[in-house]
Design a protein around this motif. Structure first.
Motif, PDB file in Angstrom:
ATOM      1  N   GLY A   5       0.820  -1.212   0.000  1.00 10.49           N
ATOM      2  CA  GLY A   5       0.000   0.000   0.000  1.00 10.49           C
ATOM      3  C   GLY A   5       0.844   1.248   0.000  1.00 10.49           C
ATOM      4  N   GLY A   6       0.339   2.314   0.578  1.00  9.56           N
ATOM      5  CA  GLY A   6       1.043   3.584   0.536  1.00  9.56           C
ATOM      6  C   GLY A   6       0.819   4.245  -0.799  1.00  9.56           C
ATOM      7  N   LYS A   7       1.624   5.237  -1.095  1.00 12.45           N
ATOM      8  CA  LYS A   7       1.403   5.976  -2.329  1.00 12.45           C
ATOM      9  C   LYS A   7       2.728   6.193  -3.035  1.00 12.45           C
ATOM     10  CE  LYS A   7      -0.893   8.336  -5.339  1.00 12.45           C
ATOM     11  NZ  LYS A   7      -0.702   7.415  -6.475  1.00 12.45           N
ATOM     12  N   ILE A   8       2.949   5.421  -4.097  1.00 15.88           N
ATOM     13  CA  ILE A   8       4.150   5.578  -4.908  1.00 15.88           C
ATOM     14  C   ILE A   8       3.736   6.164  -6.252  1.00 15.88           C
ATOM     15  CG2 ILE A   8       6.036   4.349  -6.065  1.00 15.88           C
ATOM     16  CD1 ILE A   8       5.843   2.305  -3.694  1.00 15.88           C
ATOM     17  N   PRO A   9       4.165   7.409  -6.551  1.00 15.82           N
ATOM     18  CA  PRO A   9       3.744   8.037  -7.806  1.00 15.82           C
ATOM     19  C   PRO A   9       4.246   7.249  -9.028  1.00 15.82           C
ATOM     20  CG  PRO A   9       4.822   9.637  -6.348  1.00 15.82           C
ATOM     21  CD  PRO A   9       5.048   8.285  -5.757  1.00 15.82           C
ATOM     22  N   THR A  10       3.356   7.048  -9.987  1.00 17.37           N
ATOM     23  CA  THR A  10       3.762   6.423 -11.247  1.00 17.37           C
ATOM     24  C   THR A  10       4.642   7.426 -11.997  1.00 17.37           C
ATOM     25  OG1 THR A  10       1.912   7.362 -12.467  1.00 17.37           O
ATOM     26  CG2 THR A  10       1.545   5.208 -11.425  1.00 17.37           C
ATOM     27  N   LEU A  11       5.254   6.976 -13.094  1.00 14.85           N
ATOM     28  CA  LEU A  11       6.109   7.865 -13.883  1.00 14.85           C
ATOM     29  C   LEU A  11       5.298   9.074 -14.385  1.00 14.85           C
ATOM     30  CD1 LEU A  11       9.060   7.433 -14.202  1.00 14.85           C
ATOM     31  CD2 LEU A  11       8.668   6.422 -16.458  1.00 14.85           C
ATOM     32  N   GLU A  12       4.047   8.815 -14.754  1.00 12.57           N
ATOM     33  CA  GLU A  12       3.184   9.885 -15.256  1.00 12.57           C
ATOM     34  C   GLU A  12       2.843  10.885 -14.136  1.00 12.57           C
ATOM     35  OE1 GLU A  12       3.114  10.053 -18.500  1.00 12.57           O
ATOM     36  OE2 GLU A  12       2.196  11.982 -18.012  1.00 12.57           O
ATOM     37  N   GLU A  13       2.518  10.352 -12.956  1.00 10.26           N
ATOM     38  CA  GLU A  13       2.231  11.235 -11.816  1.00 10.26           C
ATOM     39  C   GLU A  13       3.476  12.024 -11.417  1.00 10.26           C
ATOM     40  OE1 GLU A  13      -1.222   8.523  -9.630  1.00 10.26           O
ATOM     41  OE2 GLU A  13       0.879   8.086  -9.277  1.00 10.26           O
ATOM     42  N   PHE A  14       4.627  11.389 -11.574  1.00 13.32           N
ATOM     43  CA  PHE A  14       5.899  12.040 -11.254  1.00 13.32           C
ATOM     44  C   PHE A  14       6.136  13.244 -12.174  1.00 13.32           C
ATOM     45  CE2 PHE A  14      10.611  12.238 -11.752  1.00 13.32           C
ATOM     46  CZ  PHE A  14      10.935  12.580 -10.452  1.00 13.32           C
TER      47      PHE A  14
END
Ligand SMILES: [Zn+2]
Length: 151
Positions: A5-14
């Motif tokens: 879980g948690g929140k790891i930004p995808t490349l697009e979100e990054f």
């Protein structure tokens, strides 16, 4: 309690996060984030190793360290100083706790909403005069047990 879980930004979100902070979307920054997605928690040395393993983007430890520090200054990444005095960066921007393996100097994310809520409720009743609590950082320090040792 879970380890996912948690929140790891995808490349697009990054990319979106970079633009939001007026940072240029560069090949090096994208390579750093890709490496961080794979590693989770890593020092600059570890990120450089991962980028070199992946291939084409050329980086130095100094440039990677600068990128990681800048991203941490903008709170896109978290920062953690390990017991062996290495600066680790954390790609997970969600609320989470850590299990620190003091033999291998590795962090593992732990999601425990129940504990977080307990601590927050506790803090609402116990204030620190002259201070505002901005963040909560909980870390369990552990060593691999003899039985059930992974890797
Ligand atoms: Zn973490």
């Amino acid at each position: 309690m879970s380890l996912q879980g948690g929140k790891i930004p995808t490349l697009e979100e990054f990319r979106t996060l970079l633009r939001k902070h007026d940072l240029k979307v560069t090949g090096q920054r994208l390579a750093v984030h890709e490496a961080m997605i794979n590693l989770g928690h890593a020092s600059a040395d570890m990120v450089v190793e991962e980028i070199r393993r992946q291939g084409p983007v050329k980086v130095t430890v100094a440039s990677v360290y600068n990128i990681l520090s800048q991203l941490a200054d903008f709170r896109i990444y978290g920062r953690r100083l390990s017991a062996n005095s290495k600066m680790y960066f954390d790609v997970n921007i969600g609320k989470h706790l850590h299990l620190y393996d003091r033999e291998n100097h590795r962090y593992r994310d732990i999601m425990d909403d129940e504990l977080m809520e307990l601590v927050q409720a506790h803090l609402r009743r116990h204030k620190f005069k002259g201070f505002t609590v901005e963040d909560i950082d909980i870390q369990y320090i552990a060593r691999p047990s003899r039985r059930g040792r992974t890797s």
